[in-house]
Design an enzyme around this catalytic site. Structure first.
Site, PDB file in Angstrom:
ATOM      1  CG  HIS A 102      -1.974   2.769   9.200  1.00  0.00           C
ATOM      2  ND1 HIS A 102      -0.773   2.664   8.553  1.00  0.00           N
ATOM      3  CD2 HIS A 102      -2.876   2.110   8.435  1.00  0.00           C
ATOM      4  CE1 HIS A 102      -0.927   1.959   7.447  1.00  0.00           C
ATOM      5  NE2 HIS A 102      -2.188   1.617   7.346  1.00  0.00           N
ATOM      6  CD  GLU A 109      -1.102  -0.137   3.752  1.00  0.00           C
ATOM      7  OE1 GLU A 109      -0.723   0.365   4.826  1.00  0.00           O
ATOM      8  OE2 GLU A 109      -2.157  -0.750   3.614  1.00  0.00           O
TER       9      GLU A 109
END
Length: 307
Positions: free
Chosen positions: A251, A212
């Protein structure tokens, strides 16, 4: 050091820390149903000496002494992860898997240093776990997405990897091993750490990486496969193609640093190392199926990454 991850099988004794909690009790039962040799666990307030055929102890040392356990799945709240995982390592546990979301970064730093100093493997901070399909799973990877096969599946994202695993299964493809490293900025095992053992792992004929945007893990993995001249095909799918730079993700592991950590940086690094990068799950699975159909050719004419 990460080779111990590949040694887990249906005979390996595993314990659950927090086994009498709602999550611990539930997933201990599911892991056992899958075939994992969950022999017992720990609880600060054990109500019973035995829980569904599993022994309950007050400390990790007691579990290790009674059962010879060397792997633990830690199912406690995030603020208790450091203490629980440290206790397991001090008791001689070689592989510790932590699944809680929200482990404080400073706790993760301390746990990483402790695991390294003691020669233990820590998979976390937050991970859905790992599995050697058909043999054992540690964590809560869904059975419906697990199938024995020849592809190592390395993932950051949990839910995206479940979809990839399920799609693999519907195409009669399977996993030699599935390792969720998690998306935390501080973690125990990174993609790059797994290149050397994967190169030696005979059941693995190819590697699928689900990454990602954010962080530099994929770039580091690309450098590792190039340096190792990994003689196995690597297929990659990167989440976050439509994310906008400068917009907060979910995050800290999704932060970028200059041009590093961007989607373009990851794609370029992986392709330069010889990996194939795909824009959709369907395209990735189609390529994996094509390579699996040609698997008889790998023994004689395998591509070498970085060569």
């Amino acid at each position: 050091m990460t080779d111990a991850i590949f040694e887990i099988d249906s005979d390996s004794p595993v314990m659950i820390q927090g086994i009498t909690g709602r999550m611990g009790r539930r997933h201990a039962s599911l892991m056992r149903a899958y075939g994992t040799n969950v022999v017992g666990g720990t609880s600060a307030r054990p109500e019973d000496a035995v829980l569904e055929g599993m022994q309950v102890f007050r400390s990790c040392r007691e579990v290790v002494a009674a059962t010879g356990v060397w792997a633990s799945v830690v199912m406690v709240p995030p603020l208790e992860v450091l203490s629980a995982a440290s206790e397991a390592i001090d008791a001689g546990v070689r592989l510790v898997v932590t699944i809680a979301e929200g482990v404080p970064v400073h706790d993760a730093l301390r746990l990483k240093a402790k695991a390294r100093a003691e020669g233990a493997i820590w998979l976390g901070a937050s991970t859905p776990g790992m599995a050697l399909p058909g043999r054992a799973k540690l964590g809560f990877l869904p059975d419906v997405a697990l199938r024995p096969g020849s592809w190592a599946l390395l993932t950051k994202s949990g839910t995206l990897s479940y979809e990839v695993g399920y799609r693999m299964k519907t195409r009669d493809l399977g996993q030699s091993i599935w390792i969720g490293v998690g998306g935390d900025v501080v973690k125990g095992v990174r993609f790059a750490d797994l290149v050397a053992p994967l190169a030696r792992h005979e059941p693995t004929r190819g590697v699928i990486v689900i990454g990602e945007v954010g962080g530099t893990e994929e770039e580091q993995f690309a450098e590792a496969i190039r340096a190792a001249a990994l003689a196995k095909p690597v297929l990659a799918l990167l989440a976050g193609r439509e994310s906008k730079e400068g917009v907060s993700m979910g995050h800290a592991g999704a932060m970028t640093d200059g041009t590093m950590g961007t989607l373009r940086s990851k794609i370029n690094s992986l392709r330069a190392a010889g990996a194939e990068v795909f824009e959709s799950i369907e395209a990735l699975i189609n390529r994996a199926a094509e390579l699996s159909d040609l698997s008889g050719q790998y023994a004689g004419t395998r591509s070498v990454h970085g060569a």
